[in-house]
Design a protein around this motif. Sequence first.
Motif, PDB file in Angstrom:
ATOM      1  N   HIS A   1       6.508   7.482  -4.624  1.00 42.77           N
ATOM      2  CA  HIS A   1       5.227   6.971  -4.132  1.00 42.77           C
ATOM      3  C   HIS A   1       4.386   6.396  -5.271  1.00 42.77           C
ATOM      4  O   HIS A   1       3.733   5.353  -5.120  1.00 42.77           O
ATOM      5  CB  HIS A   1       4.473   8.098  -3.429  1.00 42.77           C
ATOM      6  CG  HIS A   1       3.042   7.787  -3.126  1.00 42.77           C
ATOM      7  ND1 HIS A   1       2.646   6.764  -2.292  1.00 42.77           N
ATOM      8  CD2 HIS A   1       1.883   8.377  -3.569  1.00 42.77           C
ATOM      9  CE1 HIS A   1       1.328   6.735  -2.217  1.00 42.77           C
ATOM     10  NE2 HIS A   1       0.845   7.699  -2.994  1.00 42.77           N
ATOM     11  N   GLU A   2       4.403   7.055  -6.414  1.00 43.72           N
ATOM     12  CA  GLU A   2       3.639   6.565  -7.564  1.00 43.72           C
ATOM     13  C   GLU A   2       4.104   5.175  -7.982  1.00 43.72           C
ATOM     14  O   GLU A   2       3.292   4.330  -8.374  1.00 43.72           O
ATOM     15  CB  GLU A   2       3.767   7.550  -8.722  1.00 43.72           C
ATOM     16  CG  GLU A   2       2.940   7.184  -9.941  1.00 43.72           C
ATOM     17  CD  GLU A   2       3.024   8.214 -11.031  1.00 43.72           C
ATOM     18  OE1 GLU A   2       2.471   7.975 -12.124  1.00 43.72           O
ATOM     19  OE2 GLU A   2       3.653   9.276 -10.817  1.00 43.72           O
ATOM     20  N   ARG A   3       5.405   4.920  -7.887  1.00 43.90           N
ATOM     21  CA  ARG A   3       5.939   3.620  -8.276  1.00 43.90           C
ATOM     22  C   ARG A   3       5.708   2.556  -7.199  1.00 43.90           C
ATOM     23  O   ARG A   3       5.502   1.381  -7.513  1.00 43.90           O
ATOM     24  CB  ARG A   3       7.426   3.738  -8.594  1.00 43.90           C
ATOM     25  CG  ARG A   3       7.711   4.567  -9.851  1.00 43.90           C
ATOM     26  CD  ARG A   3       9.177   4.806 -10.074  1.00 43.90           C
ATOM     27  NE  ARG A   3       9.913   3.547 -10.268  1.00 43.90           N
ATOM     28  CZ  ARG A   3      11.229   3.486 -10.473  1.00 43.90           C
ATOM     29  NH1 ARG A   3      11.940   4.607 -10.509  1.00 43.90           N
ATOM     30  NH2 ARG A   3      11.828   2.328 -10.637  1.00 43.90           N
TER      31      ARG A   3
ATOM     32  N   GLY B   1       3.293   2.672  -4.679  1.00 35.84           N
ATOM     33  CA  GLY B   1       1.877   2.456  -4.446  1.00 35.84           C
ATOM     34  C   GLY B   1       1.522   2.274  -2.981  1.00 35.84           C
ATOM     35  O   GLY B   1       2.240   2.691  -2.075  1.00 35.84           O
ATOM     36  N   ARG B   2       0.413   1.576  -2.764  1.00 36.59           N
ATOM     37  CA  ARG B   2      -0.124   1.364  -1.425  1.00 36.59           C
ATOM     38  C   ARG B   2      -0.267  -0.126  -1.162  1.00 36.59           C
ATOM     39  O   ARG B   2      -0.313  -0.941  -2.095  1.00 36.59           O
ATOM     40  CB  ARG B   2      -1.475   2.065  -1.276  1.00 36.59           C
ATOM     41  CG  ARG B   2      -1.372   3.585  -1.395  1.00 36.59           C
ATOM     42  CD  ARG B   2      -2.735   4.258  -1.341  1.00 36.59           C
ATOM     43  NE  ARG B   2      -2.607   5.705  -1.436  1.00 36.59           N
ATOM     44  CZ  ARG B   2      -2.440   6.529  -0.407  1.00 36.59           C
ATOM     45  NH1 ARG B   2      -2.428   6.040   0.834  1.00 36.59           N
ATOM     46  NH2 ARG B   2      -2.326   7.830  -0.592  1.00 36.59           N
ATOM     47  N   ASP B   3      -0.337  -0.488   0.117  1.00 41.33           N
ATOM     48  CA  ASP B   3      -0.512  -1.891   0.453  1.00 41.33           C
ATOM     49  C   ASP B   3      -1.991  -2.275   0.369  1.00 41.33           C
ATOM     50  O   ASP B   3      -2.855  -1.461  -0.006  1.00 41.33           O
ATOM     51  CB  ASP B   3       0.077  -2.199   1.831  1.00 41.33           C
ATOM     52  CG  ASP B   3      -0.621  -1.449   2.973  1.00 41.33           C
ATOM     53  OD1 ASP B   3      -1.761  -0.962   2.775  1.00 41.33           O
ATOM     54  OD2 ASP B   3      -0.025  -1.369   4.058  1.00 41.33           O
TER      55      ASP B   3
ATOM     56  N   PRO C   1       0.183   3.953   2.355  1.00 41.77           N
ATOM     57  CA  PRO C   1       1.317   4.188   1.455  1.00 41.77           C
ATOM     58  C   PRO C   1       2.531   3.374   1.871  1.00 41.77           C
ATOM     59  O   PRO C   1       2.764   3.142   3.063  1.00 41.77           O
ATOM     60  CB  PRO C   1       1.574   5.690   1.592  1.00 41.77           C
ATOM     61  CG  PRO C   1       1.000   6.070   2.915  1.00 41.77           C
ATOM     62  CD  PRO C   1      -0.183   5.162   3.127  1.00 41.77           C
ATOM     63  N   ARG C   2       3.303   2.953   0.882  1.00 46.33           N
ATOM     64  CA  ARG C   2       4.529   2.193   1.157  1.00 46.33           C
ATOM     65  C   ARG C   2       5.742   3.098   1.349  1.00 46.33           C
ATOM     66  O   ARG C   2       6.872   2.612   1.457  1.00 46.33           O
ATOM     67  CB  ARG C   2       4.788   1.212   0.011  1.00 46.33           C
ATOM     68  CG  ARG C   2       3.676   0.182  -0.183  1.00 46.33           C
ATOM     69  CD  ARG C   2       4.057  -0.809  -1.269  1.00 46.33           C
ATOM     70  NE  ARG C   2       2.949  -1.715  -1.561  1.00 46.33           N
ATOM     71  CZ  ARG C   2       2.694  -2.832  -0.887  1.00 46.33           C
ATOM     72  NH1 ARG C   2       3.470  -3.164   0.144  1.00 46.33           N
ATOM     73  NH2 ARG C   2       1.679  -3.597  -1.219  1.00 46.33           N
TER      74      ARG C   2
ATOM     75  N   ARG D   1      12.442  -1.913  -2.300  1.00 45.72           N
ATOM     76  CA  ARG D   1      12.140  -3.165  -2.986  1.00 45.72           C
ATOM     77  C   ARG D   1      13.271  -4.186  -2.991  1.00 45.72           C
ATOM     78  O   ARG D   1      13.026  -5.387  -3.006  1.00 45.72           O
ATOM     79  CB  ARG D   1      11.765  -2.872  -4.443  1.00 45.72           C
ATOM     80  CG  ARG D   1      10.408  -2.232  -4.621  1.00 45.72           C
ATOM     81  CD  ARG D   1      10.128  -2.002  -6.084  1.00 45.72           C
ATOM     82  NE  ARG D   1       8.754  -1.535  -6.317  1.00 45.72           N
ATOM     83  CZ  ARG D   1       8.316  -1.094  -7.497  1.00 45.72           C
ATOM     84  NH1 ARG D   1       9.147  -1.064  -8.538  1.00 45.72           N
ATOM     85  NH2 ARG D   1       7.066  -0.698  -7.628  1.00 45.72           N
TER      86      ARG D   1
END
Length: 423
Positions: free
Chosen positions: A252-254, A256-258, A263-264, A382
């Motif tokens: 999650h840290e890598r 991130g959020r939109d 959260p992504r 990704r």
Amino acid sequence: MSRLRVVHVSDCYPPRVGGIETQVHDLAVRQARAGHDVHVLTATGAAAAGVGHPGGSGHGAAAEPGGPTVHRLATPLTFGVPVHPLEGLLLRRALRELRPDIVHVHAGVVSPFAHAGARAARRLGLPLAVTWHCMLDGVVPLYRAGAALAGWRRAAVALSAVSAVAGERVARVLAVDPADVLVVPNGLDVAAWAPPAGPDDDGAGPAAQPAGGSSVPGVSLPPAGPLRVVATQRLAPRKRPVPLVRVIAAAHERLGRDAAGRPRLHLTLVGSGPAERAVRAEVARRGLGDVVEVAGRLPRAALAGRYRGEHVFLAPARLEAFGIAALEARAAGLAVVAGRGTGVSEFVRDGVDGLLTPDRADGLDDGAADAALAAALVRLAREDGLLAGLLAHNRRVAPAADWADVLAAADALYARARARARR
């Protein structure tokens, strides 16, 4: 194989929930349907701890409709723990009365009732088969010494494990050739777990996309929404639920959020157990309230429907001898992420059914292995076309987990046990 009287011996059995319980029950049911006279000796009461009155009740036998006869050698004195202070005596008495053609013992790392059953069968000279449902990492020297002292290396017993990687540890314990340890894998009703057919499908799930494609019909993929991850497990330290939360936190840290702050990545953690409070505390401490949902225990029959909204099944355990929950998720069409030194590698191919990451088998410590799991999730979120290709394949191609193959493997194990008993 001709009709046999088969007696399974297992510490744990439904209504307790877990991998061994599920597989012993399902194997016994299918053997009964195949025409064998099947019995189960278990220390699990009719109302197991966490299900009803602690321990349940004692020594009656009950026939399951269309399935085995279950003999519950349980006592309320142990408060739901599947052991019995008189297990040796009771098991010998039961085996004398039943006079089985084969005794099939199901063992874990700590299985006092199962081991007592193996000793009883050996003492009575009955054909004996043992299946290990666990990884013996960390206890091989102790077990090796115990096996030598008890004479198990010379015993007339047919050995097996639920996977080749688990069988390799059994071979080391008993100082035998790994080829002498057969594999009796876990089985699954694959059709019951298959994803529903999509509008453009021929009945086997959403139509396959090219390996480099970026979509799967009927499935919303990143970046249109979050990478949806699910883990189904008993929330106990051995299954590593707290480290699982940390893996999700790292990914999650890598990711991130939109732009809207969503959260992504999202994890649904299904299960209950003694580590649930620690899991919830870790989620709160890391501020993952909108990233991790601790869903609690769900009935097995409800899982296939729950999986329809997910993309990835994550298996964080290091000592996974097989991984029936991962197999169920694979049959439901999810991509599977797990360490490649576990039993999950028996049915998941890296880059085909999911991603297998470096772990202890590659010399990594837990921190580095967990980082590899997190990196795999980031790749799936990704890397264009990667997740779509895995999902399309898994919806089109069912895993090789047919019960006919499992029954054949059990028959081969029993034939070996009976041949060795006649020597």
